[in-house]
Design an enzyme around this catalytic site. Structure first.
Site, PDB file in Angstrom:
ATOM      1  CB  THR A 100      -2.686  -3.121  -0.572  1.00 48.47           C
ATOM      2  OG1 THR A 100      -4.219  -2.729  -0.937  1.00 48.47           O
ATOM      3  CG2 THR A 100      -1.824  -4.012  -1.619  1.00 48.47           C
ATOM      4  CE  LYS A 107      -4.493   0.274   0.664  1.00 53.99           C
ATOM      5  NZ  LYS A 107      -5.128  -0.131  -0.363  1.00 53.99           N
ATOM      6  CG  HIS A 122      21.911  25.246 -15.031  1.00 52.80           C
ATOM      7  ND1 HIS A 122      23.404  24.859 -14.998  1.00 52.80           N
ATOM      8  CD2 HIS A 122      21.395  24.191 -15.817  1.00 52.80           C
ATOM      9  CE1 HIS A 122      23.490  23.786 -15.505  1.00 52.80           C
ATOM     10  NE2 HIS A 122      22.318  23.151 -15.955  1.00 52.80           N
TER      11      HIS A 122
HETATM   12  O1  LIG Z   1      29.142  21.888 -11.508  1.00 50.45           O
HETATM   13  C1  LIG Z   1      28.979  21.501 -12.659  1.00 50.45           C
HETATM   14  N1  LIG Z   1      29.322  20.161 -13.262  1.00 50.45           N
HETATM   15  C2  LIG Z   1      29.267  19.953 -14.451  1.00 50.45           C
HETATM   16  O2  LIG Z   1      29.191  18.751 -14.937  1.00 50.45           O
HETATM   17  C3  LIG Z   1      28.579  21.042 -15.508  1.00 50.45           C
HETATM   18  N2  LIG Z   1      28.325  20.985 -16.722  1.00 50.45           N
HETATM   19  C4  LIG Z   1      27.787  22.130 -17.004  1.00 50.45           C
HETATM   20  O3  LIG Z   1      27.614  22.781 -18.075  1.00 50.45           O
HETATM   21  N3  LIG Z   1      27.879  23.055 -15.930  1.00 50.45           N
HETATM   22  C5  LIG Z   1      28.315  22.297 -14.905  1.00 50.45           C
HETATM   23  N4  LIG Z   1      28.476  22.387 -13.710  1.00 50.45           N
END
Ligand SMILES: O=c1[nH]c(=O)c2[nH]c(=O)[nH]c2[nH]1
Length: 306
Positions: free
Chosen positions: A62, A17, A255
């Site tokens: 379950t 479950k 990013h």
């Molecule tokens: O810390 C990072 N590792 C990566 O492997 C990577 N690749 C990337 O484009 N930026 C980063 N930054």
């Protein structure tokens, strides 16, 4: 075209479950306590006939697993989710004959007390951040032998540092357009899962300490890549906590791209970024001791909760 004619057989199977939302209030005094859990049970064993013949003779519903999960929240308590999970897994393995192994996966959501007139309220909370504590408990019986594994962890721990991170000197190919960065934002939503060497552990002290260690190293290490940060975070955890055999880390690279303000004649010296949500680099590493005891089936995931 390859045509296969081999006999068709039943492969690995298991059931349980998933995602029982258990909220336990401890109300022994006027100051209540809350534990907010998402608990999954998973049984593995002699259930072939259910698949092959529709015979439910060995299948504990379950629904019964769900009832046990809720009842144990009172009978055994949930003060330590690892102990609660161990009690459930041991019960299914010891008391339900067809079961060979049981896995209990737990997510815990944190609440913090509302402050009213400068004092913490006794019975009102707000949900605390996105962060989730996790535990995965597996108990396996072979003959008269019983093996047990506890994996503690956390996920969705969102963390960002605004300097102290670079990414340079990387391999390039004809498709490489990335510019080296000597001072960038580093941010992630961390997942970390650590496997204990035994079940005799001061669960909450270790949890708090591991979490603090991960954040301390993330913050203080001058990072040359997320890969290096993860390894150093894992290494510090193992150095400080001898009860842990292995830690697995997974970190999306959230990013943050420097926004191009030069187009407007405006200088941007690392002050304005575009936070991109996808795609993201996904960096994963495990750090372990050479003498780590066998992991057995400790890492076999069920719900994907960890
Ligand atoms: O810390 C990072 N590792 C990566 O492997 C990577 N690749 C990337 O484009 N930026 C980063 N930054």
């Amino acid at each position: 075209m390859t045509e296969l004619t081999g006999k068709i057989v039943l492969g690995p199977h298991r059931y349980g479950k998933a995602e029982n939302r258990v909220v336990r209030i401890v109300r022994d005094t006027d100051r209540h306590e809350i534990r907010d859990l998402n608990v999954s049970s998973c049984l593995h064993g002699n259930f072939d006939a259910a698949h092959l013949e529709g015979d439910q003779g060995t299948v504990l519903p379950t629904d019964s697993q769900k009832q046990t999960i809720y009842s144990y929240a009172k009978e055994k308590g949930v003060e330590f989710v690892e102990e609660y999970g161990l009690a459930l897994a041991r019960h299914f393995v010891d008391d339900v004959e067809p079961v060979r192994s049981a896995r209990i996966e737990i997510e815990e959501y944190a609440w913090e007390r509302v402050v009213v007139d400068g004092a913490e309220h006794d019975h009102t909370w707000t949900r605390k951040g996105s962060e989730v504590r996790t535990a995965a408990i597996t108990v396996e019986r072979t003959g008269t032998d019983r093996r047990e594994w506890v994996v503690g962890g956390l996920k969705d721990l969102v963390v960002l540092k605004s300097t102290g991170s670079e990414f340079q000197g990387f391999l390039t190919d004809p498709y490489t357009v990335l510019e080296p960065a000597e001072d960038r934002i580093m941010a992630t939503s961390l997942q970390a899962h650590w496997r204990f060497a035994s079940t005799d552990v001061d669960w909450d002290t270790v949890y708090t300490g591991v979490r603090a260690t991960l954040l301390e190293v993330f913050a203080n290490l001058h990072s040359k890549a997320l890969q290096q940060s993860l390894y150093e975070m894992g290494r510090a955890v193992l150095e400080r906590y001898p009860s842990i055999a292995e830690i697995r880390l997974s970190a999306p690279n959230k990013h943050h791209f420097l926004y191009d303000l030069a187009r407007f004649g405006v200088e941007n010296a690392g002050e304005v970024f575009h936070a991109d949500d996808r795609p993201y680099g996904l960096i994963q590493a495990s750090v372990l001791r050479e003498d780590a005891p066998d992991a057995g089936i400790a890492w076999e995931p069920y719900t994907g909760a960890m």
